[in-house]
Design an enzyme around this catalytic site. Structure first.
Site, PDB file in Angstrom:
ATOM      1  N   CYS A  75       0.867  -1.181   0.000  1.00  0.00           N
ATOM      2  CA  CYS A  75       0.000   0.000   0.000  1.00  0.00           C
ATOM      3  C   CYS A  75       0.900   1.225   0.000  1.00  0.00           C
ATOM      4  O   CYS A  75       1.561   1.514   0.992  1.00  0.00           O
ATOM      5  CB  CYS A  75      -0.916  -0.001   1.223  1.00  0.00           C
ATOM      6  SG  CYS A  75      -1.996   1.441   1.306  1.00  0.00           S
ATOM      7  N   HIS A 162      -2.444  -4.863 -10.517  1.00  0.00           N
ATOM      8  CA  HIS A 162      -3.200  -3.707 -11.011  1.00  0.00           C
ATOM      9  C   HIS A 162      -3.613  -3.912 -12.457  1.00  0.00           C
ATOM     10  O   HIS A 162      -2.841  -4.409 -13.281  1.00  0.00           O
ATOM     11  CB  HIS A 162      -2.354  -2.430 -10.933  1.00  0.00           C
ATOM     12  CG  HIS A 162      -2.121  -1.945  -9.548  1.00  0.00           C
ATOM     13  ND1 HIS A 162      -2.914  -1.001  -8.942  1.00  0.00           N
ATOM     14  CD2 HIS A 162      -1.182  -2.297  -8.643  1.00  0.00           C
ATOM     15  CE1 HIS A 162      -2.468  -0.785  -7.706  1.00  0.00           C
ATOM     16  NE2 HIS A 162      -1.414  -1.548  -7.505  1.00  0.00           N
ATOM     17  N   CYS A 220      -4.859   5.984  -4.209  1.00  0.00           N
ATOM     18  CA  CYS A 220      -4.194   4.671  -4.155  1.00  0.00           C
ATOM     19  C   CYS A 220      -2.762   4.887  -4.614  1.00  0.00           C
ATOM     20  O   CYS A 220      -2.521   5.172  -5.797  1.00  0.00           O
ATOM     21  CB  CYS A 220      -4.922   3.662  -5.040  1.00  0.00           C
ATOM     22  SG  CYS A 220      -4.103   2.037  -5.114  1.00  0.00           S
TER      23      CYS A 220
END
Length: 278
Positions: A75, A162, A220
């Site tokens: 993250c 992703h 993000c």
């Protein structure tokens, strides 16, 4: 169970950060889901735990859990908040560079100032098996059938998978269904974060991300890295890009394959509190 936490955010991507430096905490998914609830709990996109290092090369380890209680590998906004939390706790100084360990491996962070952090996010991974993504060979673009239409995506891992899709309009109604559909697409066996990027120039893009386990978020960090990496690999952007997200702005630097990617952005404390749940 009484649990002290710090509420933080990085460009609107928000977290509860828990101090586990002295004792291990057994947090079950139901507790995390209860804490994450924005009406009856603390409210956050992810929960982060600061723990002792698990190898001699890192100063600390941090765990990551999504709002639905599932674990996460990386993250980008979260690691900046962990670094700022460590600085406030007296473990880091302004200007310090240190390696901390994520579930996906080591990450190097540098404290620019008390609320701004630069992170070495490593080299983007485009090999399908390592993302993981179901494709025979690496490619700049993949055609996927998603919710009744064929879309063009880039696939990359920044420590988590992703799917990146370029669009002309970030408010287009179709994104409301494409985001969840891409996040759970069968070609991503572990799910994916779905990023929709609008290119403004070779140095400036806008981005929205639907995250696996958390849904639409205000920012993000790994998604911003992924979007820049996909566009950079295609030759569509320069080596330094400003990424505007709904919650704020990040700077992403990557010269290209063979080099490491760097992310710079804010980390903000909101409040301290205690969780008094089960």
């Amino acid at each position: 169970m009484t649990l002290r936490f710090s509420k933080m955010h990085g460009s609107g991507n928000d977290f509860a950060v828990i101090d586990s430096r002295d004792r291990a905490l057994a947090l079950n998914p139901s507790t995390i889901r209860a804490m994450a609830d924005r009406h009856t709990g603390v409210g956050f996109d992810q929960l982060l735990s600061v723990e002792p290092a698990r190898d001699g090369s890192s100063a600390f380890y941090y765990g990551i859990w999504n709002a639905d209680g599932s674990p996460s590998g990386q993250c980008g906004n979260g690691v900046r908040c962990v670094a700022a939390w460590l600085q406030r706790a007296g473990e880091l100084g302004i200007g310090d560079t240190v390696q901390i360990q994520s579930p996906s491996g080591p990450v190097v962070v540098r404290m620019v100032d008390a609320d701004r952090v630069t992170v070495d996010m490593g080299e983007p991974i485009f090999e399908p098996a390592r993302i993981p993504f179901n494709a025979s060979n690496p490619a700049d673009r993949y055609a996927l059938s998603v919710d009744g239409e064929t879309v063009d995506i880039g696939a990359v891992s920044m420590g988590n998978p992703h799917a990146v899709m370029t669009v002309d309009d970030l408010q287009a109604p179709r994104l409301a269904r494409l985001g969840p559909a891409l996040t759970s697409h069968a070609h991503f066996p572990e799910g994916a974060n779905a990023g929709f990027v609008q290119k403004l120039s070779t140095q400036h893009v806008r981005l929205r991300v639907h995250e696996r386990g958390s849904g639409w978020t205000l920012a993000c960090g790994t998604g911003a890295c992924a979007a820049m990496a996909v566009l950079r690999r295609r030759g569509e952007v320069d080596g330094q890009v400003r990424v505007d997200l709904p919650g704020g702005t990040l700077q992403i630097d990557w010269t290209g394959p063979g080099d490491r990617l760097w992310m710079t952005g804010p980390a903000t404390f909101v409040f301290e509190g205690e969780w008094l749940g089960d």
